[in-house]
Motif scaffolding. Sequence first.
Motif, PDB file in Angstrom:
ATOM      1  N   LEU A  88      43.180  43.647  51.130  1.00  0.00           N
ATOM      2  CA  LEU A  88      43.274  42.831  49.921  1.00  0.00           C
ATOM      3  C   LEU A  88      44.744  42.627  49.553  1.00  0.00           C
ATOM      4  O   LEU A  88      45.523  43.589  49.471  1.00  0.00           O
ATOM      5  N   TYR A  89      45.115  41.359  49.342  1.00  0.00           N
ATOM      6  CA  TYR A  89      46.462  40.983  48.920  1.00  0.00           C
ATOM      7  C   TYR A  89      46.358  40.300  47.551  1.00  0.00           C
ATOM      8  O   TYR A  89      45.532  39.406  47.363  1.00  0.00           O
ATOM      9  N   PHE A  90      47.212  40.711  46.612  1.00  0.00           N
ATOM     10  CA  PHE A  90      47.185  40.142  45.265  1.00  0.00           C
ATOM     11  C   PHE A  90      48.455  39.337  45.022  1.00  0.00           C
ATOM     12  O   PHE A  90      49.567  39.814  45.279  1.00  0.00           O
ATOM     13  N   THR A  91      48.277  38.106  44.520  1.00  0.00           N
ATOM     14  CA  THR A  91      49.405  37.223  44.195  1.00  0.00           C
ATOM     15  C   THR A  91      49.427  37.003  42.690  1.00  0.00           C
ATOM     16  O   THR A  91      48.426  36.565  42.103  1.00  0.00           O
ATOM     17  N   ALA A  92      50.547  37.302  42.046  1.00  0.00           N
ATOM     18  CA  ALA A  92      50.649  37.278  40.588  1.00  0.00           C
ATOM     19  C   ALA A  92      50.654  35.860  40.041  1.00  0.00           C
ATOM     20  O   ALA A  92      51.006  34.902  40.732  1.00  0.00           O
ATOM     21  N   GLY A  93      50.259  35.734  38.754  1.00  0.00           N
ATOM     22  CA  GLY A  93      50.278  34.483  38.023  1.00  0.00           C
ATOM     23  C   GLY A  93      50.942  34.657  36.671  1.00  0.00           C
ATOM     24  O   GLY A  93      51.518  35.709  36.380  1.00  0.00           O
ATOM     25  N   PRO A  94      50.844  33.643  35.787  1.00  0.00           N
ATOM     26  CA  PRO A  94      51.580  33.691  34.509  1.00  0.00           C
ATOM     27  C   PRO A  94      50.949  34.580  33.443  1.00  0.00           C
ATOM     28  O   PRO A  94      51.612  34.960  32.493  1.00  0.00           O
ATOM     29  N   LYS A  95      49.638  34.907  33.565  1.00  0.00           N
ATOM     30  CA  LYS A  95      48.971  35.658  32.499  1.00  0.00           C
ATOM     31  C   LYS A  95      48.172  36.820  33.081  1.00  0.00           C
ATOM     32  O   LYS A  95      46.990  37.011  32.772  1.00  0.00           O
ATOM     33  N   ASP A  96      48.818  37.637  33.914  1.00  0.00           N
ATOM     34  CA  ASP A  96      48.108  38.731  34.581  1.00  0.00           C
ATOM     35  C   ASP A  96      47.697  39.836  33.630  1.00  0.00           C
ATOM     36  O   ASP A  96      46.858  40.677  33.976  1.00  0.00           O
ATOM     37  N   GLU A  97      48.280  39.853  32.417  1.00  0.00           N
ATOM     38  CA  GLU A  97      47.873  40.873  31.451  1.00  0.00           C
ATOM     39  C   GLU A  97      46.451  40.638  30.954  1.00  0.00           C
ATOM     40  O   GLU A  97      45.875  41.497  30.280  1.00  0.00           O
ATOM     41  N   GLU A  98      45.849  39.482  31.287  1.00  0.00           N
ATOM     42  CA  GLU A  98      44.505  39.156  30.833  1.00  0.00           C
ATOM     43  C   GLU A  98      43.437  39.405  31.898  1.00  0.00           C
ATOM     44  O   GLU A  98      42.262  39.155  31.647  1.00  0.00           O
ATOM     45  N   ILE A  99      43.821  39.884  33.117  1.00  0.00           N
ATOM     46  CA  ILE A  99      42.849  39.876  34.213  1.00  0.00           C
ATOM     47  C   ILE A  99      42.676  41.261  34.823  1.00  0.00           C
ATOM     48  O   ILE A  99      43.519  42.151  34.669  1.00  0.00           O
ATOM     49  N   ARG A 100      41.540  41.397  35.560  1.00  0.00           N
ATOM     50  CA  ARG A 100      41.209  42.613  36.285  1.00  0.00           C
ATOM     51  C   ARG A 100      40.270  42.240  37.428  1.00  0.00           C
ATOM     52  O   ARG A 100      39.581  41.213  37.375  1.00  0.00           O
ATOM     53  N   TYR A 101      40.251  43.057  38.512  1.00  0.00           N
ATOM     54  CA  TYR A 101      39.280  42.839  39.588  1.00  0.00           C
ATOM     55  C   TYR A 101      38.744  44.190  40.049  1.00  0.00           C
ATOM     56  O   TYR A 101      39.403  45.226  39.909  1.00  0.00           O
ATOM     57  N   ILE A 102      37.493  44.179  40.622  1.00  0.00           N
ATOM     58  CA  ILE A 102      36.804  45.401  41.063  1.00  0.00           C
ATOM     59  C   ILE A 102      36.166  45.113  42.419  1.00  0.00           C
ATOM     60  O   ILE A 102      35.543  44.059  42.611  1.00  0.00           O
ATOM     61  N   LEU A 103      36.285  46.074  43.371  1.00  0.00           N
ATOM     62  CA  LEU A 103      35.651  45.972  44.688  1.00  0.00           C
ATOM     63  C   LEU A 103      34.524  46.997  44.763  1.00  0.00           C
ATOM     64  O   LEU A 103      34.739  48.200  44.544  1.00  0.00           O
ATOM     65  N   PHE A 104      33.277  46.516  45.075  1.00  0.00           N
ATOM     66  CA  PHE A 104      32.111  47.378  45.223  1.00  0.00           C
ATOM     67  C   PHE A 104      31.717  47.434  46.703  1.00  0.00           C
ATOM     68  O   PHE A 104      31.802  46.432  47.421  1.00  0.00           O
ATOM     69  N   ASP A 105      31.253  48.642  47.171  1.00  0.00           N
ATOM     70  CA  ASP A 105      30.768  48.732  48.547  1.00  0.00           C
ATOM     71  C   ASP A 105      29.306  48.295  48.615  1.00  0.00           C
ATOM     72  O   ASP A 105      28.722  47.829  47.628  1.00  0.00           O
ATOM     73  N   GLU A 106      28.684  48.483  49.813  1.00  0.00           N
ATOM     74  CA  GLU A 106      27.321  48.000  49.995  1.00  0.00           C
ATOM     75  C   GLU A 106      26.307  48.757  49.148  1.00  0.00           C
ATOM     76  O   GLU A 106      25.194  48.281  48.915  1.00  0.00           O
ATOM     77  N   ASN A 107      26.690  49.927  48.629  1.00  0.00           N
ATOM     78  CA  ASN A 107      25.797  50.709  47.772  1.00  0.00           C
ATOM     79  C   ASN A 107      26.013  50.427  46.284  1.00  0.00           C
ATOM     80  O   ASN A 107      25.391  51.052  45.428  1.00  0.00           O
ATOM     81  N   GLY A 108      26.949  49.525  45.971  1.00  0.00           N
ATOM     82  CA  GLY A 108      27.253  49.216  44.582  1.00  0.00           C
ATOM     83  C   GLY A 108      28.233  50.163  43.939  1.00  0.00           C
ATOM     84  O   GLY A 108      28.454  50.097  42.719  1.00  0.00           O
TER      85      GLY A 108
END
Length: 866
Positions: free
Chosen positions: A79-99
Amino acid sequence: MKKSSTSVFFFYLFFSCSTLFAQNNNCTYQLQLIDFFGDGWNGTTITAITGQDTTTYTLPDSTVRFFDLKLAENELLQLYFTAGPKDEEIRYILFDENGDIIFNDGPSPQTGLVFETFACPTCLTPKNVSINPSDESATIHWSAFDKNSEYLVAYGPKGFRQNDGILITIQDTILTLPNLLPFTEYDVYLTTVCANQDTSLTTVSTSFQTKYTNDVGISNVQMPRSDCQLSNAEMLTVTLENYGALPQSLIPFRFSINGEDGGVMIPNDGFFTNVLGKDSSVTLTFETTYDFTESGLYDIAVWTELAGDEQLGNDTAYVQIRSTPTIAEFPYSEDFKEGEAGWFSTNPSIQFEENSTSQNPLQNDNQNWIFNVDTTTSASQQSYLFSPCFDFSNYDTDPKIAFQLLINTNDEASQFWLEISIDNGQNWRKVVTDEAAFNWYNTPNEAAWTNVFGKGVWQYMETPLQSVAGQAQTRFRYVFEKGVSETIGPKVAIDDVQLFLPTNENVVTLAAQNTAANSCGIRTDGVQLELYNASNIVVSGVTVYYQINEDKPVVEVADTLVLAPNERQTYTFEQTFNSSKAGTYTIKAWVQSSGETVPLSDTTYYQFSVTPPLDVPFVEDFEDRVIDPGWFAVGNVEVTLRGPGDHNNESHIMAANLWSSANRTAIHSARYGVISEGDSLSFDYRLVLWENATLPLTMNGDSILIEVSTDCGQSFSPIYSIQADNHTTLTDFQRINLDLSAFAGNNINFRFVCVWGNGDYWLDFDNISILPGLMTSAVNLNLASDFQVFPNPTSGQATVEVMLPERRPISLQVLNQLGQVVYRKELAHQRVIQEVIDLQRQTAGIYFVQFLVGNQVFSRKLLLAK
């Protein structure tokens, strides 16, 4: 969030086994993108790279979205993350096949390569890893993947490179790591080698620390605990812990109280002679006791003194306890003059202070409890003040509680109330409103006092208590709950707490005040005393007292005063006092009755000030843009100061706009004096139209009434009236001079009562003054288009410039603040005057520069500064 990476335990294992990885079975991971603001990711992206594909994800406009990642067994995912102008408003989560969540980041996630793993593994990592360290070895245990698997174990000092560690291959799931150093941190890596020779692509990393060989200490002080009225022979119970690898015996241990040694006599006391094994503890009690009967805080320290102990940092345990006094005799009265008296708070914003600030002091040199809740306290957070313990086990009648309360906070949502516990603080309930309560809760529906109560002065509170008789462990606590305001200031205060039975005769002095209805005082001022009978006994024939400052007390017997139970009455003293002299007056008033049992509430204080008049002569030309203190306007017309050019005015003036909906105002002056024979009140006024101030108003029902008061504004007498019949319709200011000789020897207030009759117009005032010996008749002439004095302030000399519409003889003079003429000059018939006045021999202060033409006087203030 730091970059996280999981990889093959040894690179050679990955490359040698990679051809064996099956690629036939797929699984699905999920990537969740979140935006807290709801406007999408605004150009921010996250890219997922696998062996087969590269996909970039973003959130265009929604708040939450899930994306499926189709992956093959043992496939590398990055996973590669590229920043933007309002990153203080965002989040991401990765789940495996079991949730299960295997990675997440945000707000403001890290950029670049942030995560990599081998997805859908066929050979799983070891699970349930546990380590039991000793001083020179450690036993590691884990759960088996299957019976045919082997495991690679690598270990070394914390932070060692994986290739440089000690490598052991083992089929068992338990292993002892030998040859370790005491009290040292180590890392262990475990990898599963499955039956098909696949190697788990994720390695378990575990850290541990070996023990000292000899290490004991005190881990806990169990007794004594904070309680009501601790005894004079309390025993200390503690927990002795073996933190080291070897069993220990013959361990000395001691204690101190508030930094002083407890006097343990070893080996008769404080000496453990049994054996304490590894990871074992034992509870011990000192035979040496301590006297905790004095109320207050006690800092207890308990420590071991083992010979050869390798770690002294865990030898000592600390605890702070509080001994709270128990009161069993009533009535109880506490004014906190001698200190905190067993009351306490664990919140630093609640402080015991001296001389609480209020409009009326509760008593001289007073001390009380203050709730100074600051702006960092969050909304709805509660702060507590705790009472001592009370024992009512010998009483079969419920008592009353009373106290003095001052609320002076601007937080409208804050609340204050009283709670009670009958089980030594285990459970609390509000002291609810009772029908017989006095001043109890100004918001009964919420059972609390709020900031509107009392207007910042001390108030007497009282209520009967319910279900308290016979209880031996009663406690109270005052509760302050902060509202939503960012500013609280300044305080809520508590004082004069009382607990008494209704059968205890108790006459309370609620308040005292002087009878003069103004701030000027009078020669025959009186004192009123408000009394309240807090008992269920009829009280009569009380003796009442008052004292003004340090004067001799006035004593009167109130023969006709009869107070029924729970009744309040006002008593007015027959003997008066003189409050006409300027200054501060403190009234101390109190009551005595023959059967009084609660004298704490007998006395009250009231303080007021008589302000001195402002000096005469005075001139107010508004050029300093400040009017004397004490001026005010009453009515529906706004009165303001206006600068030059506002509505065809050449200087600073006081103005009011009168029209049909703003039709009356009374402009009150401050108090001035003392008036002398021949003094005059002078002012300039004009009436011009609001839309076009170059046009005058024709008066039609409009009036300006000038009135004077000699009783500090209580009543006024008219001395002059401006109406249509004596007003000249002009756009220029007109001068009015009024004789004040009738008020000689008095201090006066004056006012302009302005009444609208027609139109929409400006009423302007300028050059208002009280000056000596200058009484002339009122005239209506346009004399001065310009009158300037400069520089102002001056250090000695100033220039006076005057421009007249025609040649006139002029008298130029300067008066000091006493009305004395310090400079005078007669000038011939002139139209333009430019004259230098010399005040270098005069003392610094305010002077009044005047020119007199005909029967009119024009003045300007001049400040002489040296």
